[in-house]
Design a protein around this motif. Structure first.
Motif, PDB file in Angstrom:
ATOM      1  N   LYS A  33      37.281  46.152  50.607  1.00  0.00           N
ATOM      2  CA  LYS A  33      38.006  45.667  49.387  1.00  0.00           C
ATOM      3  C   LYS A  33      38.633  46.672  48.515  1.00  0.00           C
ATOM      4  N   ASP A 195      31.806  45.478  44.900  1.00  0.00           N
ATOM      5  CA  ASP A 195      32.556  44.276  44.792  1.00  0.00           C
ATOM      6  C   ASP A 195      31.713  43.426  43.914  1.00  0.00           C
ATOM      7  N   GLU A 197      33.419  41.542  41.199  1.00  0.00           N
ATOM      8  CA  GLU A 197      34.340  40.704  40.320  1.00  0.00           C
ATOM      9  C   GLU A 197      33.961  39.232  40.077  1.00  0.00           C
ATOM     10  N   THR A 198      33.362  38.656  41.547  1.00  0.00           N
ATOM     11  CA  THR A 198      32.791  37.230  41.332  1.00  0.00           C
ATOM     12  C   THR A 198      31.696  37.320  40.522  1.00  0.00           C
ATOM     13  N   MET A 200      30.891  38.606  37.729  1.00  0.00           N
ATOM     14  CA  MET A 200      30.860  38.663  36.474  1.00  0.00           C
ATOM     15  C   MET A 200      31.049  37.386  36.030  1.00  0.00           C
ATOM     16  N   SER A 201      31.521  36.276  36.701  1.00  0.00           N
ATOM     17  CA  SER A 201      31.832  35.148  36.240  1.00  0.00           C
ATOM     18  C   SER A 201      30.599  34.167  36.153  1.00  0.00           C
ATOM     19  N   THR A 370      30.834  46.696  33.267  1.00  0.00           N
ATOM     20  CA  THR A 370      32.215  46.536  33.350  1.00  0.00           C
ATOM     21  C   THR A 370      33.016  47.552  33.895  1.00  0.00           C
ATOM     22  N   LEU A 373      33.977  47.610  37.847  1.00  0.00           N
ATOM     23  CA  LEU A 373      34.725  46.989  38.400  1.00  0.00           C
ATOM     24  C   LEU A 373      35.726  47.626  39.232  1.00  0.00           C
ATOM     25  N   ASN A 374      36.202  47.043  40.436  1.00  0.00           N
ATOM     26  CA  ASN A 374      37.122  47.988  41.309  1.00  0.00           C
ATOM     27  C   ASN A 374      38.469  48.711  40.766  1.00  0.00           C
TER      28      ASN A 374
END
Length: 425
Positions: A33, A195, A197-198, A200-201, A370, A373-374
């Protein structure tokens, strides 16, 4: 070689003109990714010797996309580590400006010597090197000149021509300078791609007294991560907190021992992570868990910790986990234990007796990771690699250090024998 291609107008424009290859053992989903994100800055391909090994679950296999490939004819032995002759065909095809090698292996030492003849810049990245029996062993002893003079000398000799060395964290960076003898001007601390990103929600955990709380042992069931210590702590806590439950990774050489312990002790509400169908489903394991536990005797800043932080979980890990200073602050967003049962029980009770702390700790954790994040990690890599495109400019690295950057590099004058890979291959 036309040096005009290296004239800089700004950082992004320079990087987009370059071609970078990353060569690593297995196609970790994190790295696959990350390749797409790094492509926004530099023309990128990631090459892997294997898709996965038997140490990783099948659901680690994800589509490689057009930036990644598995090399043909890969071979592994304890003496040589991985190698593949397909590398040379791929180098001729892609003609990179930078080759990023994962690990101080014999084949990578050979590649370094060959591609340097054609003007390719070489970066080597590695975790700290342990002086232990095997990868899964519990010892935390790092390789030093005192306990491995022959090996440290050999690594330095084979890789002394590397343009830059990425130590994966400060422990690795310091070891490579002090014990392996590499110049501090050519060794930097670099973050792992990850990875999250998901994750974080995920919502913050809202828990009250006597609410169910779920523990997660996300790491492989191997000696240095101590899953049996985690299970013993759970057994003790379950008597006082009946609403407690726990999930464990299913993979690792201690899996059978863990299952026997659960059966012998008749532990209730303990499950294994047997139902993960794909990499994209992994984040749901974190979303449905409340506290990560990792009483490791050694870990180099485990990725599961950052995943748990991004998810907003509570975290209890041992003091023997490296490279967590930036995103774990004891009493603020985690608790730290000694790698034994009694200490793990004590620290877990901070959350179990005060479940409202899960919310506050989770909020802090999300903010602290934070930068991982990529998109942010890619920007860090771009900055670390930038000195390699400024031919003869050793002052840039010194200025980068002065302003607090980890980027550092020494001047590498072009050898009279250097040729242009973009014409000769």
């Amino acid at each position: 070689m036309d040096d005009s291609r290296f004239r800089e107008t700004d950082r992004v424009s320079v990087m987009t003109r370059q071609r970078l290859v990353f060569l690593s053992n297995i196609a970790s989903p994190y790295q696959v990714k990350f390749a797409d994100v790094l492509q926004e800055h530099v023309d990128t391909e990631f090459w892997f010797y294997k898709q996965i090994t038997d140490q990783r679950p099948d659901w680690w296999i994800i589509p490689l996309g057009k930036r990644c490939r598995v090399l043909r004819g890969s071979y592994f032995s304890k003496k040589t580590n991985y190698l593949s002759l397909d590398v040379f065909l791929q180098l001729i095809r892609f003609r990179p400006h930078i080759l990023l090698l994962a690990g101080f292996t014999p084949f990578h030492a050979l590649l370094l010597q060959i591609v340097k003849l054609f003007g390719v810049r070489v970066v080597v990245m590695s975790e700290p090197i342990r002086n232990v029996r095997g990868e899964t062993s519990g010892e935390s002893t790092l390789l030093t000149r005192e306990n491995g003079l022959q090996k440290t000398t050999r690594i330095h000799r084979l890789f002394k021509r590397a343009d830059l060395i990425f130590g994966m964290g400060n422990v690795a960076r310091d070891q490579f300078i002090k014990e392996l003898g590499f110049s501090s001007k050519r060794v930097v601390s670099a973050p792992y791609p990850i990875d999250i990103e998901t994750h974080m929600s995920h919502p913050l955990r809202q828990k009250g007294p006597n609410d169910p709380i779920h523990l997660l042992f996300a790491n492989r069931l191997i000696e240095r991560y101590q899953p049996l210590v985690a299970l013993e702590a759970y057994r003790i806590l379950k008597e006082e907190y009946p609403n407690l439950s726990m999930s464990l990774n299913r993979d690792g050489h201690l899996a059978d021992a863990c299952r026997r312990y659960i059966e012998d002790e008749q532990l209730k509400d303990v499950t294994f992570l047997d139902e993960i169908e794909s990499w994209d489903g992994l984040n749901f394991v974190y979303r449905s868990s409340d506290i990560l536990v990792l009483p490791a005797t050694y870990s180099n800043g485990n990725i599961s910790i950052i995943e748990a932080c991004a998810s907003g979980m509570g975290i209890v890990v041992s003091h023997d986990v490296n490279n967590v200073a930036r995103h774990l602050h004891e009493g603020i967003n985690c608790y730290k234990c000694e790698p034994n049962v009694a200490s793990l029980v004590t620290e877990l009770k901070h959350y179990l007796d005060h479940p409202e702390r899960l919310t506050a700790h989770g909020q802090q954790s999300k903010e602290l990771v934070t930068p991982r994040l990529n998109a942010n990690t890619a920007a860090v890599y771009v900055d670390l690699l930038q000195p390699l495109y400024r031919k003869g400019d050793s002052h840039h690295a010194e200025a980068a250090v002065a302003r607090g950057s980890d980027a550092s590099s020494s001047h590498h004058p072009k050898s009279e024998t250097t040729r242009d890979i973009h014409r000769s291959l």
